[in-house]
Scaffold this active site. Structure first.
Site, PDB file in Angstrom:
ATOM      1  N   THR A 247      41.096  14.411  73.877  1.00 15.95           N
ATOM      2  CA  THR A 247      42.669  13.990  73.980  1.00 15.95           C
ATOM      3  C   THR A 247      43.161  13.933  75.625  1.00 15.95           C
ATOM      4  O   THR A 247      42.186  14.256  76.420  1.00 15.95           O
ATOM      5  CB  THR A 247      43.392  15.434  73.444  1.00 15.95           C
ATOM      6  OG1 THR A 247      42.704  15.703  72.099  1.00 15.95           O
ATOM      7  CG2 THR A 247      44.880  15.195  73.405  1.00 15.95           C
TER       8      THR A 247
ATOM      9  N   TYR B 208      30.208  26.958  76.539  1.00 19.81           N
ATOM     10  CA  TYR B 208      31.497  26.431  75.872  1.00 19.81           C
ATOM     11  C   TYR B 208      31.317  26.144  74.483  1.00 19.81           C
ATOM     12  O   TYR B 208      31.815  26.734  73.344  1.00 19.81           O
ATOM     13  CB  TYR B 208      31.949  25.093  76.525  1.00 19.81           C
ATOM     14  CG  TYR B 208      33.312  24.436  75.744  1.00 19.81           C
ATOM     15  CD1 TYR B 208      34.531  25.159  76.178  1.00 19.81           C
ATOM     16  CD2 TYR B 208      33.105  23.273  75.297  1.00 19.81           C
ATOM     17  CE1 TYR B 208      35.512  24.772  75.375  1.00 19.81           C
ATOM     18  CE2 TYR B 208      34.356  22.749  74.668  1.00 19.81           C
ATOM     19  CZ  TYR B 208      35.812  23.412  74.640  1.00 19.81           C
ATOM     20  OH  TYR B 208      36.715  23.051  74.286  1.00 19.81           O
TER      21      TYR B 208
ATOM     22  N   ASN C 124      40.794  39.719  70.468  1.00 14.54           N
ATOM     23  CA  ASN C 124      41.992  40.371  70.981  1.00 14.54           C
ATOM     24  C   ASN C 124      43.262  39.631  70.065  1.00 14.54           C
ATOM     25  O   ASN C 124      44.383  40.361  69.895  1.00 14.54           O
ATOM     26  CB  ASN C 124      42.161  40.479  72.239  1.00 14.54           C
ATOM     27  CG  ASN C 124      41.349  41.489  72.789  1.00 14.54           C
ATOM     28  OD1 ASN C 124      40.840  42.494  72.153  1.00 14.54           O
ATOM     29  ND2 ASN C 124      41.025  41.401  74.168  1.00 14.54           N
TER      30      ASN C 124
END
Length: 314
Positions: free
Chosen positions: A177, A147, A101
């Site tokens: 991170t 995932y 999308n």
């Protein structure tokens, strides 16, 4: 560069919100979208009076259109094991339907596009450090697959939109991170250990602590990603810190920064948890002139106030 209108999906998340800040500081207008399943409006509260920022709560897995944009940064996805184990089907959908999308928006408006992929595409790697040409060692039906495979599919469809539709796409593989706004209870190394240390609770290490990660401070990462978005590179690029730490060494750094008296305890390593993780950033160095600047100790010190506030809010 001239001011642009930029769409950021996952804008209320840890990295998405820092990306919004960076783009606004450069003078751009930003449209942020998020369904808030893992993001938080608190991450965007400081932008409430910013006229160049507009936020819309929506699910990118449903067809949507925010009007003409010059660039799309797709950061929408659960990113922590706690979250993607809880909402596994949703994680698969946002990596597939949601990514398509957002690519359709970039195609419609002839916008540039960058997708936030992950080092998890390498799985438990047999090549170390990980280079972009390595295809990975991923269990497609394991507990992390919702995932890992969502991100691997999204890389395929982003590449296909470049190949078949000519969309100006970019792919960043993000390595571990941390920094302010990182979810406090998301099950990841830094957040777990910081929260435990600040409460003088035992620091939980899974396995014997010899497994490694490479920790990149959020502002370093965002700078690398923005540079990549303006390059002519369409294949994946690692952005992360190449300095490798054992989990035990990381725990000791956190004890030093927090001044905590916590003891360290050991628990079994979860299934398919990577034993080594370190990016080869040669490509980013040569292509973008980028490398991280902030060392782990400094980054942890910059993150202290955030985690202390999380504890106060409990």
């Amino acid at each position: 560069m001239s001011s642009q209108t930029i769409l950021v999906t996952g804008a209320a998340g840890f990295l998405g919100s820092h990306l919004c800040d960076h783009l606004l500081n450069e003078g751009h207008s930003v449209i942020g979208v998020d369904n808030l399943c893992t993001g938080s409006l608190a991450n965007l509260a400081h932008l409430a009076e910013e006229p160049r920022f507009r936020f819309t709560e929506l699910d990118i897995c449903q067809p949507f259109d925010v009007g003409p944009v010059d660039y799309v940064f797709n950061f929408a996805s659960p990113a922590s094991p706690e979250d993607y184990h809880r909402i596994g089907i949703e994680t698969l959908l946002v990596g597939s339907v949601g990514t398509v999308n957002t690519l359709d928006i970039a195609k419609k408006y002839s916008a540039g596009y960058l997708h936030a992929s992950t080092s998890e595409c390498y799985g438990d790697p047999e090549v170390h450090p990980q280079v972009e040409t390595y295809w990975g060692n991923v269990n497609p039906v394991g507990p992390r697959s919702v995932y890992d495979e969502a991100k691997r599919f999204s890389e395929a469809v982003v590449t296909a939109y470049n190949r078949y539709h000519g969309v100006n796409t970019h792919l960043v593989r993000i390595f571990n991170t941390y920094g302010p706004r990182l979810q406090a209870n998301d099950g990841r190394v830094i957040s777990n250990l910081m929260m435990q240390a600040l409460q003088n609770l035992p620091l939980t290490i899974y396995g014997d602590g010899s497994q490694t990660r490479s920790f990149c401070f959020c502002t370093d990462l965002i700078e690398g990603i923005v540079l990549l978005s303006r390059s002519d590179e369409h294949t994946p690029v690692n952005i992360g810190n190449p300095i490798e730490w054992t989990i035990l060494e990381c725990a000791q750094e956190i004890l030093a920064v927090t001044g905590s008296s916590s003891e360290i305890i050991f628990k079994p390593l979860p299934q398919d948890d990577p034993t080594r993780r370190r990016p080869d950033i040669t490509k980013a160095q040569n292509l973008l002139g980028w490398e991280p600047k902030i060392k782990l100790r400094e980054g942890l010190e910059r993150s202290l106030a955030h985690f202390k506030a999380c504890i106060d809010a409990q």
